[in-house]
Design an enzyme around this catalytic site. Structure first.
Site, PDB file in Angstrom:
ATOM      1  N   ASP A 163      81.471  92.719   6.020  1.00 33.17           N
ATOM      2  CA  ASP A 163      81.411  91.503   5.209  1.00 33.17           C
ATOM      3  C   ASP A 163      82.573  91.452   4.219  1.00 33.17           C
ATOM      4  O   ASP A 163      83.144  92.476   3.839  1.00 33.17           O
ATOM      5  CB  ASP A 163      80.108  91.448   4.402  1.00 33.17           C
ATOM      6  CG  ASP A 163      78.905  91.086   5.255  1.00 33.17           C
ATOM      7  OD1 ASP A 163      79.032  91.050   6.487  1.00 33.17           O
ATOM      8  OD2 ASP A 163      77.827  90.854   4.676  1.00 33.17           O
TER       9      ASP A 163
ATOM     10  N   HIS B  52      81.542  96.872   4.446  1.00 38.54           N
ATOM     11  CA  HIS B  52      82.457  95.897   3.851  1.00 38.54           C
ATOM     12  C   HIS B  52      83.894  96.325   4.113  1.00 38.54           C
ATOM     13  O   HIS B  52      84.193  97.520   4.142  1.00 38.54           O
ATOM     14  CB  HIS B  52      82.222  95.772   2.342  1.00 38.54           C
ATOM     15  CG  HIS B  52      80.887  95.203   1.978  1.00 38.54           C
ATOM     16  ND1 HIS B  52      79.746  95.983   1.894  1.00 38.54           N
ATOM     17  CD2 HIS B  52      80.503  93.929   1.689  1.00 38.54           C
ATOM     18  CE1 HIS B  52      78.718  95.217   1.565  1.00 38.54           C
ATOM     19  NE2 HIS B  52      79.141  93.968   1.437  1.00 38.54           N
TER      20      HIS B  52
END
Length: 271
Positions: free
Chosen positions: A74, A219
């Protein structure tokens, strides 16, 4: 005949609480607020528990009768981290899914193109990545999703998957996604890494509990933190990828794990 929208569990719970409140009202009016208050409390709490299906269908994992897990990232892409990550993924032969905010795609179009050219998939992560977007109007939420779709469409793909910022959902999201032929993707395994603010020991936390069918949340952004080290972060990701075979698991594309497309190819708009 147009398909009817599935009834969400939250709608059923609302009816039950409403009927209960009506029945209690004739016994003791003041006590009728109890089931209504309970419904409001459940709805407020459910919004902040990633993967709950109270408001809409949510995909949190794939099939359990497999040795596959899906790796997702993400909040990128970021030129300080994503290129090094892609080299690492290529070395392990892993195809990941990147949930990208539209503003980041605008800022780093070359990285998005590289992600797609390398065989990875991309999903919608709203345009601005506003963690409070689910507390705003339905119009605002729809615009955030549509704006991100438009930006990512410039790369010749249409995302069919959406991951909400911070994992927060609301009752408005289901209808918005359904009308756009999209599904909500959450996860079953994460550090948590707090957006790469806490990366030490990340691999150990994930590998200790990872199970077949898990969707892993990571991430690929570089936080504004003096303690963040790209080398340390890459080492943690590498340990995750190298540790999966030791668990009898393998990293597979998200589309394979959930048995549905993550995105579809489309013609980019003319220049």
């Amino acid at each position: 005949m147009k398909d009817k929208r599935p009834i969400a569990p939250g709608e059923i719970l609302g009816v039950i609480c409403g009927v209960a409140a009506a029945g209690i009202f004739f016994i003791h009016p003041y006590l009728s607020v109890i089931p209504l208050s309970a419904f409001v409390a459940v709805c407020l709490a459910a919004a902040f528990f990633p993967g709950n299906c109270l408001f809409l269908p949510v995909i949190r994992r794939g099939r359990r009768d497999t040795n596959g897990v899906a790796i997702t990232f993400d909040d990128g892409p970021d030129p300080r981290t994503t290129p090094f990550l892609m080299d690492l993924l290529a070395r392990f032969g892993v195809h990941a899914t990147f949930f990208i905010p539209g503003k980041n795609a605008l800022a780093h179009p070359g990285l998005v193109s590289s992600i797609l050219d390398a065989g990875h998939a991309v999903g919608n992560h709203t345009f601005a990545h506003d963690v409070l977007v689910m507390l705003k109007s339905q119009k605002n939420l729809a615009r955030e999703i549509d704006d991100a779709q438009k930006v990512l469409g410039n790369f010749g793909v249409t995302p069919l998957t959406f991951r909400p910022p911070a994992g927060v959902v609301n009752p408005k999201l289901g209808a918005i996604l359904k009308s756009r032929e999209m599904v909500c993707i959450h996860y079953t395994r994460r550090g948590p890494d707090m957006g790469n603010r806490r990366i030490r020991g990340l691999s150990g936390k994930i590998l200790a509990k990872i199970r077949p069918g898990d969707i892993v949340l990571l991430h690929d952004c570089c936080p504004q933190s003096a303690n963040f080290s790209v080398d340390t972060w890459l080492a943690e990701i590498e340990q995750i990828l190298s540790g999966l075979p030791q668990k009898g698991l393998r990293a597979v594309p998200l589309a394979e794990l959930i048995e549905r497309p993550v995105m579809r190819e489309s013609e980019p708009p003319p220049a």
